[in-house]
Design a protein around this motif. Sequence first.
Motif, PDB file in Angstrom:
ATOM      1  N   GLN A  71       0.826  -1.206   0.000  1.00 18.69           N
ATOM      2  CA  GLN A  71       0.000   0.000   0.000  1.00 18.69           C
ATOM      3  C   GLN A  71       0.863   1.260   0.000  1.00 18.69           C
ATOM      4  N   ILE A  72       1.947   1.248   0.760  1.00 24.27           N
ATOM      5  CA  ILE A  72       2.866   2.392   0.796  1.00 24.27           C
ATOM      6  C   ILE A  72       3.469   2.623  -0.584  1.00 24.27           C
ATOM      7  N   VAL A 125       0.805   8.363   3.861  1.00 25.53           N
ATOM      8  CA  VAL A 125       1.847   7.362   3.599  1.00 25.53           C
ATOM      9  C   VAL A 125       2.736   7.198   4.828  1.00 25.53           C
ATOM     10  N   ASN A 126       3.100   8.300   5.452  1.00 33.12           N
ATOM     11  CA  ASN A 126       3.963   8.245   6.635  1.00 33.12           C
ATOM     12  C   ASN A 126       3.270   7.564   7.818  1.00 33.12           C
ATOM     13  N   VAL A 127       1.956   7.724   7.908  1.00 31.99           N
ATOM     14  CA  VAL A 127       1.201   7.014   8.949  1.00 31.99           C
ATOM     15  C   VAL A 127       1.308   5.510   8.733  1.00 31.99           C
ATOM     16  N   ASN A 128       1.191   5.091   7.478  1.00 33.87           N
ATOM     17  CA  ASN A 128       1.323   3.664   7.167  1.00 33.87           C
ATOM     18  C   ASN A 128       2.746   3.167   7.405  1.00 33.87           C
ATOM     19  N   ASN A 133       6.579  -0.148  10.460  1.00 34.71           N
ATOM     20  CA  ASN A 133       7.775  -0.268  11.291  1.00 34.71           C
ATOM     21  C   ASN A 133       7.496  -0.939  12.635  1.00 34.71           C
ATOM     22  N   LEU A 134       6.240  -0.897  13.073  1.00 33.47           N
ATOM     23  CA  LEU A 134       5.885  -1.523  14.347  1.00 33.47           C
ATOM     24  C   LEU A 134       5.726  -3.038  14.231  1.00 33.47           C
ATOM     25  N   GLN A 143      11.109   1.457   7.142  1.00 34.67           N
ATOM     26  CA  GLN A 143      11.237   2.566   6.205  1.00 34.67           C
ATOM     27  C   GLN A 143      11.273   3.896   6.948  1.00 34.67           C
ATOM     28  N   VAL A 144      11.863   4.886   6.299  1.00 34.90           N
ATOM     29  CA  VAL A 144      11.877   6.240   6.852  1.00 34.90           C
ATOM     30  C   VAL A 144      10.752   7.038   6.210  1.00 34.90           C
ATOM     31  N   HIS A 145      10.370   8.125   6.856  1.00 32.90           N
ATOM     32  CA  HIS A 145       9.288   8.957   6.349  1.00 32.90           C
ATOM     33  C   HIS A 145       9.687   9.662   5.054  1.00 32.90           C
TER      34      HIS A 145
END
Length: 214
Positions: A71-72, A125-128, A133-134, A143-145
């Motif tokens: 999805q990202i 995208v950053n929320v995903n 990462n969790l 991944q980084v933001h």
Amino acid sequence: MFFFLYRNFIDRLVEDLIQESMSRGDFNNIKPSGKPLHERNPHYMDFTTYKINEILIDNGYIPEWIQIEKQIRESIEEARINLKRVFKKIASENSQSYDEQKTYLLNNTKWKQALEKFRVDIAEVNVNINKLNLIVPMLWKQQVHYNAEQEIAKIIALDPSKIELPLSEEELSLIHQQELNQRHQEWMNHQLNQRYSVFDAIRDLFQALRNFKV
């Protein structure tokens, strides 16, 4: 509460699949048995995690982190394409210099709206990415933001005339409609030819009967 029940369900599912695989002997005579962990696992993943994921995938279950990762990837690509599309369209409306074009963009309402939507898309995208990462089982898969302003700067630096984009939904719809119209016209021409052929046959028949009487 829902998350707790969901995790319990997944844990139970994994346990059932492991027990089922053990009963089938899937864990017996593993080829790399006795070798260092990294040799039997090319991804340097904990072997238990690796085997659990393998069993889940073999049984048609896609781990959540793989779904989020996909999805990202799709979301960031779609956001970039949408912004590039607006940038290219606005740039094609004028033939100004690069500096003048930047000023024109900053004052363009459509561009401002596109930037606002792009920033919202990047935030999602950053929320995903945080979710990924969790739960991702491999550290190197984290991944980084994405930085919205850096992404915007990269797009603005592009030459609009050299930007290649996939067809938009409107363009695909137009092409589809044109194909339908073409097929309809071909069918009409065919029907028209068939109609004339029948008329010709009837005319020839009457002509033959007339000649026969004579």
